[in-house]
Design an enzyme around this catalytic site. Sequence first.
Site, PDB file in Angstrom:
ATOM      1  N   GLU A 173       0.645  -1.499   0.133  1.00 51.14           N
ATOM      2  CA  GLU A 173       0.098   0.114   0.060  1.00 51.14           C
ATOM      3  C   GLU A 173       1.306   0.988   0.298  1.00 51.14           C
ATOM      4  O   GLU A 173       0.883   2.214   0.340  1.00 51.14           O
ATOM      5  CB  GLU A 173      -1.096  -0.070   0.865  1.00 51.14           C
ATOM      6  CG  GLU A 173      -2.020  -1.242   1.161  1.00 51.14           C
ATOM      7  CD  GLU A 173      -3.230  -1.033   2.047  1.00 51.14           C
ATOM      8  OE1 GLU A 173      -3.162  -0.025   3.100  1.00 51.14           O
ATOM      9  OE2 GLU A 173      -4.157  -2.275   1.413  1.00 51.14           O
ATOM     10  N   GLU A 293      -5.518  -8.005  -0.851  1.00 51.63           N
ATOM     11  CA  GLU A 293      -5.619  -7.838   0.462  1.00 51.63           C
ATOM     12  C   GLU A 293      -7.288  -7.663   0.915  1.00 51.63           C
ATOM     13  O   GLU A 293      -7.777  -7.113  -0.591  1.00 51.63           O
ATOM     14  CB  GLU A 293      -5.773  -7.076   1.417  1.00 51.63           C
ATOM     15  CG  GLU A 293      -4.399  -7.424   2.081  1.00 51.63           C
ATOM     16  CD  GLU A 293      -3.945  -6.002   3.329  1.00 51.63           C
ATOM     17  OE1 GLU A 293      -4.685  -5.504   3.416  1.00 51.63           O
ATOM     18  OE2 GLU A 293      -2.394  -5.497   2.611  1.00 51.63           O
TER      19      GLU A 293
HETATM   20  O1  AHR Z   1      -5.557  -6.028   6.905  1.00 53.24           O
HETATM   21  C1  AHR Z   1      -4.983  -5.162   7.950  1.00 53.24           C
HETATM   22  C2  AHR Z   1      -4.235  -4.074   7.292  1.00 53.24           C
HETATM   23  O2  AHR Z   1      -5.412  -3.358   6.266  1.00 53.24           O
HETATM   24  C3  AHR Z   1      -3.422  -3.730   6.439  1.00 53.24           C
HETATM   25  O3  AHR Z   1      -2.152  -3.779   7.345  1.00 53.24           O
HETATM   26  C4  AHR Z   1      -3.595  -3.170   5.547  1.00 53.24           C
HETATM   27  O4  AHR Z   1      -1.878  -2.898   4.428  1.00 53.24           O
HETATM   28  C5  AHR Z   1      -4.101  -2.776   4.551  1.00 53.24           C
HETATM   29  O5  AHR Z   1      -4.722  -1.047   5.086  1.00 53.24           O
END
Ligand code: AHR
Length: 500
Positions: A173, A293
């Site tokens: 990210e 994610e």
């Molecule tokens: O999954 C939780 C958080 O969400 C992770 O650390 C991050 O990459 C995302 O913003």
Amino acid sequence: MEKGKIIFEKDYVKGNIDKRLFGSFIEHMGRAVYTGIYEPEHPDSDEQGFRKDVLELVKELQLPIVRYPGGNFVSGYHWTDGIGRKEHRPSRLELAWKTIETNEIGIDEFADWSKKVGTSIMAVVNLGTGTPKEAAEMVEYCNHPSGTYWSNMRVANGHKEPHNIRTWCLGNEMDGDWQICHLTADEYGRKAHEAAKMMKMADNTIELVASGSSSPMLDTYPEWDRKVLEHLYNDVDYISLHRYYYQEENMTIGDFLLSYLDLNKFIKDVITTADYVKTLKRSNKTMYLSLDEWNVWDMSKQWEIEEWKPASPRIEDKYSLLDALVLGGLICTMINHANRLKMGCLAQLVNVIAPILTEKGGKAIRQTIFYPFMHGSLNAKGKALNLRTDLPKIQSKRYGEADAVTVAATYDEEKENIVLFALNCSQNDDIRIDVDFRGFGNVKVISHTVLDGNDLNAKNTFENPNTVVPREMKMVNFDTSDGIVIPKMSWNLVIFKNII
Ligand code: AHR
């Protein structure tokens, strides 16, 4: 009862499903690692301190890949802190989540854990405070057989065989201002390019994932993806995307259930952006996607956190039946993009927005979302079929007219299984779907598993861990001529067998 129709054609295929589509994610965050997968003091821990009850639950998911070690955590993490004798490892202020990282678990232990659950690793390198050199050295440590400084150190640390990690993410990210040492797209593109070069010099068999947009809501989207791919198109095989859903204020249940339509658009738009860069570069290479994610995560909730404590809990969402239904819709969308979406990581796996919840020193349970995720990971194999559908419609405030039932189907030639995944979003109607199989032999229904219930807020708890569990429909007739009834507000897994 409302009616619909689905035509399954054997040769009408969307794409091959990569076996890494339903992976997951363990971050050094909250209680994912400490008191999640690892708790030496727990009565049910193995000789390395890994919780055996958690190992067993994770094995049920048959995960193909697990992303590690972060997440936001990774952008301030130096992997060398987590190797060697445990008593020499430093405890550090962990800035991303305001905890203390004791470094009891590092890449060697995580590789051992991965072997125990039978999964592979998607490693993430630190491109925040980390350097390209440090990333390449991690590749050398993990993958080089022996005879060099870093590979010899791995051997000396008790791992004679290389970890052989094939998939590596270039940071996490990096488009977000919340990220430690966040970069602009051009800065990230340059840094990631140099890291990619060095990492591939260390091992040219690895695959790389560029850090794409962490949400379509950011102002930098989709320019971030375009610019980053202009720097990295030749270096990487995948671009990542991240997406979480929750029932926002004033959002109807119907709109929440249709979250998969948002994911569908996000995936399509990232594909379009990647294909634009392909054209710009006059390239023959196709860029694939890694949704590394994704989940339901109630971001409206304020969590009280204890700062600067090791293993202090973070975002331990308790999932409802409704959340599990939403997750089912997302699974259908992922399967329906199997031609370009090759990897996915449910974020996360244990305790932190996770299908598995543990008590420190106590039990481990399956949350509601465990079930639709498991249905996808165990059954979405082979080819994603391009279904032709004629389904009743529902109206939604946010998305307008939509199919009442969202579906995806896969065909596993090895087993001759045809699997239908279906989410009925209709709040009033069961829907009978006529199924028409073309190009197949004689098709029989083997099983029909349903997740539904009267209380959409129902959750599994440590006291009542089986409040929300799937039920098997009684198959009165194993023939398909009566169609399949998809109950209102339900998630469905229907397995057919093609009898040739
Ligand atoms: O999954 C939780 C958080 O969400 C992770 O650390 C991050 O990459 C995302 O913003």
